[in-house]
Enzyme design. Structure first.
Site, mmCIF file in Angstrom:
data_model
loop_
_atom_site.group_PDB
_atom_site.id
_atom_site.type_symbol
_atom_site.label_atom_id
_atom_site.label_comp_id
_atom_site.label_asym_id
_atom_site.label_seq_id
_atom_site.Cartn_x
_atom_site.Cartn_y
_atom_site.Cartn_z
ATOM 1 N N GLU A 1 109.859 20.994 38.676
ATOM 2 C CA GLU A 1 109.829 20.668 40.103
ATOM 3 C C GLU A 1 108.519 19.989 40.495
ATOM 4 O O GLU A 1 108.512 19.061 41.316
ATOM 5 C CB GLU A 1 110.074 21.919 40.951
ATOM 6 C CG GLU A 1 111.400 22.612 40.701
ATOM 7 C CD GLU A 1 112.614 21.703 40.826
ATOM 8 O OE1 GLU A 1 112.510 20.636 41.471
ATOM 9 O OE2 GLU A 1 113.663 22.047 40.268
ATOM 10 N N HIS B 1 108.798 16.403 39.580
ATOM 11 C CA HIS B 1 109.665 15.623 40.461
ATOM 12 C C HIS B 1 108.872 14.926 41.569
ATOM 13 O O HIS B 1 109.243 13.843 42.023
ATOM 14 C CB HIS B 1 110.730 16.508 41.095
ATOM 15 C CG HIS B 1 112.031 16.500 40.367
ATOM 16 N ND1 HIS B 1 112.607 15.347 39.882
ATOM 17 C CD2 HIS B 1 112.892 17.507 40.051
ATOM 18 C CE1 HIS B 1 113.753 15.644 39.291
ATOM 19 N NE2 HIS B 1 113.945 16.933 39.373
ATOM 20 N N ASP C 1 111.952 16.900 33.187
ATOM 21 C CA ASP C 1 112.061 17.764 32.007
ATOM 22 C C ASP C 1 110.899 17.529 31.048
ATOM 23 O O ASP C 1 110.308 18.477 30.511
ATOM 24 C CB ASP C 1 113.389 17.508 31.289
ATOM 25 C CG ASP C 1 114.582 18.115 32.011
ATOM 26 O OD1 ASP C 1 114.375 18.962 32.900
ATOM 27 O OD2 ASP C 1 115.726 17.736 31.690
ATOM 28 N N GLU D 1 115.357 13.161 36.498
ATOM 29 C CA GLU D 1 115.483 14.492 35.899
ATOM 30 C C GLU D 1 114.894 14.525 34.494
ATOM 31 O O GLU D 1 114.292 15.525 34.079
ATOM 32 C CB GLU D 1 116.950 14.913 35.870
ATOM 33 C CG GLU D 1 117.596 15.036 37.238
ATOM 34 C CD GLU D 1 116.920 16.069 38.122
ATOM 35 O OE1 GLU D 1 116.336 17.036 37.590
ATOM 36 O OE2 GLU D 1 116.969 15.899 39.361
#
Length: 678
Positions: free
Chosen positions: A516, A519, A580, A576
């Protein structure tokens, strides 16, 4: 309006849902990695996902009422059982009218009262369907859709209210592409057998709903064919899912006069007046769609527009009606699109609706019973440690200039962390809930949500607001708030356990936290500043280097194949995949600060470093149906579980060292070819 980036994705009513003990199981957990699920015949450097999870995958049968099974699904199932316990207790409590317990308990009881629901059939829809049947032209149809306080904008206007991307302190009314019933535009145009089967099933579904509401089958089929043709026209103007990821190309702030000029057949002033909205400025994500809609409306027979509106209304409410409607909707959206053979038990569906419509009422009861202050404090400590690790990584980047680093660190330090549940709860006092009126209860909750949202237009943003409810098994980053959020529902094993060793916790929840955090600096998030404004704060040379590295990630994931010949879309999944990659690296750096990381003590035969990577892989112990996977490849910005493990690890030197990965093994990449961004 920028949407939050989540660890997981809800699709077709299903959540990327890990094993945890139920409330009846009071036995303390002592084993934190399941060795029995491993397949040690697999070389770790060839396929680490299968090495860590292969036996589990081979031996696991997906329950018939699920689109998949594994970590997230199991935790979601356990959370539903906890929710059911709360709702059963509330429904039997006889609580005072208007109390939290009365509203959630009676809402749940009304949804479980199948005798009353079956008796009513589709009677709750009749008055509204009569209104739709009386619409004389497309202009009346648009005013009708704007006036619908239960579903503002109806079936043709995608609307939301949230921070202006370039002025994040102010909420704006936002319009996005809409009008389609199938998941995305290519479902209307692809000619492979699977897609043609889905289109045929859609026509059959539309026909079924019209027949169930009194139309003869021949006429119903004609209506369905007309709706598909109309939606196909609109689909031509839709952007593909990957193209929606560019926040600059999808940002258009327009005055109402400018919008009227671009779409002359839509009277926006009358439309907004019918919605009781007073504003001079709106955001339009995809103007091309509204230009196509403006052109299509006068060229489309009013019968087709009425049919589209009627189908949308029936479809929107089908799950609230008698069994034939519920079954028809399940058969198309869950069975055909995602391959789920059997519908889940009714209590699961109704408890999920309580969460959807009264989420922060249910959440108050949920966290009181299932989330401790100690867990919240431990999470805050973990988040703080991960942010320190990220700061250290940014400071040491060899590709970023000091000027850009300085601003990046300001943004990192300004991130707001939300753990477990909101500090203040939403007010649902205007929601009327009666024990014998399920349909009306849902409509009251929908009207509440619409009023709550529209009251924010052109008002100051409330940064304390949450976009997920406490029981959810998920997490998200919101660039417009510069925040990361972790609901109570995900803060359980295998993501997090207060008794687990650091290797497991940092490999699991640590990676989630790092994911997160990243992101907010991925290909989309990096374009927002510390205040959440869409602003270019990068030196051009640094932005160019980032883009080059991101393109390497696109290329890597483009080369992964699922279901024999179906390739992943590296552009769609880029954000994403970057999260990761970064999440893993940040979590490992934070783990290296722990005492366990510095020791040689083995647990279950594995070194601390090996347990970190096994704990990470265990989180993605997931198996899903082929139909679900096929749909996800087209619409889901997340890669399949296998590649969420193997993809990042193939670029990570500490993994090579922990499992002695060598040249010639399938995951091996020479150091010069390993992609490192953050």
């Amino acid at each position: 309006m920028k949407l939050p980036k989540s660890l997981l994705l809800a699709v077709g009513g299903m959540v990327w849902l890990t094993a945890c003990k139920t409330e009846k199981d009071e036995t303390a957990r002592t084993v934190f990695f399941d060795k029995s699920g491993m397949d040690t015949t697999v070389v770790p450097g060839n396929d680490f996902f299968s090495y860590a999870n292969g036996s589990w995958v081979k031996n696991t049968k997906i329950p018939e009422d699920q689109t998949g099974w594994g970590s997230f699904y199991e935790l979601h199932e356990e959370n539903q059982k906890k929710t059911k316990s709360i709702l059963d207790e509330a429904a039997a409590s006889g609580a005072a009218n208007g109390s939290v317990e009365q509203k959630v308990g009676d809402f749940y009881a009304s949804g479980m009262d199948t005798v009353a629901i079956e008796k009513r059939g589709y009677e709750p829809l009749k008055a509204e369907l009569a209104k739709i049947a009386g619409l004389k032209d497309y202009k009346e149809a648009l005013i009708y859709m704007a006036s619908d306080e239960i579903n503002r904008g109806g079936v043709l206007f995608g609307m939301g209210v949230g921070p202006d991307d370039r002025q994040s302190t102010i909420n704006r009314l936002s319009f996005g592409q809409s009008g389609l019933s199938l998941p995305e535009k290519e479902y209307y145009f692809k000619t492979d057998d699977e897609t043609k089967k889905i289109r045929a099933a859609f026509v059959a579904y539309v026909t079924k709903l019209f027949v169930l509401t009194g139309t003869d089958s021949t006429t119903a089929r004609k209506k369905a064919d007309g709706i598909l043709a109309f939606e196909t026209t609109l689909a031509k103007a839709h952007k593909a899912a990957a193209d929606l990821r560019d926040p600059i190309k999808n940002y258009h702030k327009l005055s109402i006069d400018e919008l009227n000029q671009r779409t002359p057949n839509i009277d926006w002033k009358s439309f907004l007046t019918a919605m009781t909205v007073k504003t001079d400025t709106v955001l339009v994500g995809q103007p091309e769609y509204y230009q196509a809609l403006s052109a299509a409306l006068p060229a489309t027979p009013i019968d087709v527009i009425r049919d589209k509106a009627a189908f949308g209304y029936i479809d929107f409410n089908a799950s609230l009606l008698s069994r034939p409607f519920v079954q028809a909707k399940f058969d198309f959206y869950s069975k055909t699109l995602y391959g789920q053979p059997v519908q889940s038990e009714r209590w699961k569906r109704i408890s999920q609706n309580v969460d959807a419509y009264l989420g922060e009422l249910l959440g108050q009861l949920w966290v009181k019973k299932y989330f401790t202050p100690e867990a919240k404090e431990r999470m805050l400590t973990l988040v703080t440690n991960l942010q320190k690790a990220y700061r250290n990584r940014i400071e040491k980047l060899d590709w970023m200039s000091p000027e850009t680093k300085k601003i990046a660190l300001v943004k990192l330090d300004g991130i707001m962390n939300k753990i477990g549940y909101p500090d203040k709860w939403k007010d649902y006092s205007d929601v009327s809930v009666k024990r014998d009126a399920y349909f009306e209860n849902v409509q009251s909750a929908r009207i509440h949500a619409s009023k709550e949202s529209f009251a924010k237009i052109d008002k100051t943003v409330d940064r304390t607001e949450w976009l997920m409810t406490p029981p959810e098994v998920n997490a998200y980053a919101n660039p417009s708030f510069n925040e990361i959020v972790f609901p109570a529902g995900i803060l359980q094993f295998p993501f997090f356990d207060k008794d687990a060793d650091d290797a497991i916790n940092y490999g699991a929840i640590g990676m989630v936290i790092g994911h997160e955090l990243t992101h907010l600096f991925d290909d989309q998030g990096r374009q927002y500043d510390v205040q959440g404004n869409l602003r270019d704060w990068w030196q051009k040379s640094d932005a160019d280097k980032f883009t080059a590295k991101a393109n390497q990630v696109v290329d890597q994931y483009n080369n992964y194949t699922v279901l024999d010949n179906l390739k992943l879309n590296g552009r769609l999944t880029l954000g994403e995949n970057l999260a990761d990659l970064g999440g893993l690296a940040i979590a490992f750096d934070a783990f290296k600060l722990t005492d366990q990381s510095k020791s040689d003590e083995k647990i279950d035969g594995f070194t601390p470093q090996q347990r970190f990577f096994l704990g990470f892989a265990q989180v993605w112990r997931i198996k899903i149906r082929d139909e679900t996977q096929r749909a996800y490849v087209q619409v889901d910005p997340h890669s399949p579980a296998k590649y969420r493990v193997n993809g990042p690890l193939s670029n990570f030197a500490p993994f090579y060292q922990a499992f002695n990965v060598k040249a010639g093994e399938r995951m091996y990449k020479p150091e010069v070819d390993q992609t490192r961004v953050w």
